[in-house]
Structures are given as structure tokens and as C-alpha cells.
Design a protein around this motif. Sequence first.
Motif, short mmCIF file in Angstrom:
data_model
loop_
_atom_site.label_atom_id
_atom_site.label_comp_id
_atom_site.label_asym_id
_atom_site.label_seq_id
_atom_site.Cartn_x
_atom_site.Cartn_y
_atom_site.Cartn_z
N ARG A 165 -2.60 -0.44 -3.68
CA ARG A 165 -1.80 0.62 -3.24
C ARG A 165 -2.27 0.77 -1.77
O ARG A 165 -3.36 0.95 -1.38
CB ARG A 165 -1.99 1.57 -4.14
N TRP A 166 -1.36 1.45 -1.00
CA TRP A 166 -1.69 1.38 0.32
C TRP A 166 -0.72 2.57 1.12
O TRP A 166 0.34 2.67 0.79
CB TRP A 166 -1.57 0.22 1.24
N CYS A 167 -1.20 3.45 1.99
CA CYS A 167 -0.37 4.44 2.63
C CYS A 167 0.30 3.86 3.78
O CYS A 167 -0.35 3.58 4.82
CB CYS A 167 -1.25 5.72 3.09
N LEU A 168 1.61 3.61 3.63
CA LEU A 168 2.59 2.97 4.66
C LEU A 168 3.27 3.98 5.35
O LEU A 168 3.38 5.01 4.86
CB LEU A 168 3.69 2.12 3.91
N CYS A 169 3.53 3.55 6.80
CA CYS A 169 4.15 4.25 7.66
C CYS A 169 5.41 4.71 7.10
O CYS A 169 6.21 3.68 6.50
CB CYS A 169 4.31 3.51 9.01
N ALA A 170 5.96 5.67 7.19
CA ALA A 170 7.30 5.97 6.57
C ALA A 170 8.52 5.26 7.16
O ALA A 170 9.45 4.81 6.47
CB ALA A 170 7.56 7.88 6.70
N ALA A 171 8.61 5.17 8.71
CA ALA A 171 9.57 4.32 9.20
C ALA A 171 9.38 2.68 8.91
O ALA A 171 10.27 2.22 8.85
CB ALA A 171 9.11 4.53 10.67
N ARG A 172 8.28 2.26 8.78
CA ARG A 172 8.02 0.96 8.17
C ARG A 172 8.68 0.68 6.70
O ARG A 172 9.26 -0.18 6.68
CB ARG A 172 6.77 0.41 8.20
N PHE A 173 8.57 1.94 5.71
CA PHE A 173 9.21 1.90 4.52
C PHE A 173 10.69 1.63 4.51
O PHE A 173 11.26 0.66 4.06
CB PHE A 173 8.50 3.07 3.59
N LEU A 174 10.96 2.49 5.61
CA LEU A 174 12.49 2.53 5.49
C LEU A 174 13.04 1.31 6.19
O LEU A 174 13.79 0.75 5.68
CB LEU A 174 12.88 3.80 6.44
N GLN A 175 12.26 0.87 7.14
CA GLN A 175 12.76 -0.50 7.67
C GLN A 175 12.80 -1.54 6.27
O GLN A 175 13.71 -2.50 6.44
CB GLN A 175 11.80 -0.82 8.70
N ALA A 228 -9.71 2.19 -3.68
CA ALA A 228 -10.24 0.74 -3.58
C ALA A 228 -9.02 -0.16 -3.51
O ALA A 228 -8.38 -0.46 -4.75
CB ALA A 228 -10.96 0.57 -4.71
N PRO A 229 -8.46 -0.78 -2.49
CA PRO A 229 -8.88 -0.32 -1.10
C PRO A 229 -8.70 1.25 -0.66
O PRO A 229 -7.75 1.89 -1.05
CB PRO A 229 -8.29 -1.15 -0.16
N LEU A 230 -9.80 1.82 0.04
CA LEU A 230 -9.58 3.00 0.49
C LEU A 230 -8.38 3.26 1.64
O LEU A 230 -8.64 2.46 2.73
CB LEU A 230 -10.87 3.55 1.31
N THR A 231 -7.61 4.13 1.46
CA THR A 231 -6.29 4.22 2.32
C THR A 231 -6.26 5.60 2.73
O THR A 231 -7.07 6.42 2.61
CB THR A 231 -5.17 3.69 1.49
N GLY A 232 -5.15 5.71 3.70
CA GLY A 232 -4.81 7.01 4.38
C GLY A 232 -5.25 7.02 5.62
O GLY A 232 -6.16 6.48 6.14
N PHE A 233 -4.49 7.58 6.24
CA PHE A 233 -4.77 8.03 7.89
C PHE A 233 -6.18 8.45 8.06
O PHE A 233 -6.89 8.19 9.08
CB PHE A 233 -3.95 8.85 8.54
N PHE A 234 -6.60 9.42 7.09
CA PHE A 234 -7.89 9.88 7.30
C PHE A 234 -8.83 9.17 6.37
O PHE A 234 -10.05 9.63 6.21
CB PHE A 234 -7.84 11.41 6.87
N ARG A 235 -8.50 8.19 5.79
CA ARG A 235 -9.36 7.32 5.04
C ARG A 235 -10.10 8.19 3.78
O ARG A 235 -11.17 8.20 3.52
CB ARG A 235 -10.36 6.72 5.67
N ASN A 236 -9.23 9.07 3.14
CA ASN A 236 -9.50 10.09 2.09
C ASN A 236 -8.99 9.33 0.75
O ASN A 236 -9.07 10.10 -0.38
CB ASN A 236 -9.41 11.29 2.40
N GLY A 237 -8.29 8.45 0.73
CA GLY A 237 -7.62 7.88 -0.60
C GLY A 237 -6.10 8.33 -0.63
O GLY A 237 -5.63 7.93 -1.51
N CYS A 238 -5.87 9.39 0.06
CA CYS A 238 -4.41 9.90 0.05
C CYS A 238 -3.61 9.95 1.29
O CYS A 238 -4.17 9.61 2.24
CB CYS A 238 -4.70 11.62 -0.09
#
Length: 124
Positions: free
Chosen positions: A78-88, A19-29
Motif C-alpha cells: 500500500r502506498w500514498c499516490l499523488c491524486a493526479a497520477r491516480f486519475l491518470q 511497512a513500507p512507510l508511506t505518506g508525504f510526511f512518512r507517518n504511514g498516512c
Amino acid sequence: MKDASINVLGGPLETCSTAPLTGFFRNGCCDTGPADAGQHTVCALMTAEFLALSKYLGNDLSTPRPEYGFQGLKPGDRWCLCAARFLQAHDEGAAPQVRLAATHRRTLDVVPLEILQRYAVDPV
């Protein structure tokens, strides 16, 4: 199809957010796999500074998009960010905190563990 659910510490990948539901697969992970071209693998705690940077860089995560079932993110989510965006964001001095236990090990293909540990909210 998804890669094994292992975190950057070598343990089982924990849930990032439902909540919010995150992840590429929208499974919270922050699971990933071959279809996840953006590598949405970093479990990050949103901040106003990061959300502003992301919007400036063309990925507006704070504006609701009901047509996609997206309520928009706010500081504290909390949200699953793209690794490259985090590094940026790290390079720009605006990286959010991360939960290492909920950050997928494939992140290490892009972001060194030492950098992730600087922003860790969970004990190492």
C-alpha cells in the motif's frame, strides 16, 4: 504543517501503510498540507500493471533506491499516490484499488468520489 486528517468519507484518516512507510510526511498516512505539491493523498494497493505504468510515465516506484531509504514497491504494497497520477491511471485503465478510509479528503479536489468508489477495497 498538515491539513486535518479526514478521509474521503468524512471520518478520521486511517493508516495506509507503515511497512513500507508511506505518506508525504512518512507517518504511514496519506496526510497532506501546503508543502505537498504532489498531493500524495490516495491510499492505493500496488499492482504490477500500475507499477509498470508509473515507471513508463517516469516515476519508477518499483526499483529500490537505498540512498533515499526506499526499498522499492511490489504488488500488494500500500502506498500514498499523488491524486493526479491516480486519475491518470484511471484514464489509462490501470488504476489500482484504493482504501477510502485511508484516502485523504483533499483527493476530492482532483478525483471525484464516484471514481474512487469504483476501486474501493473497503466497504462504503
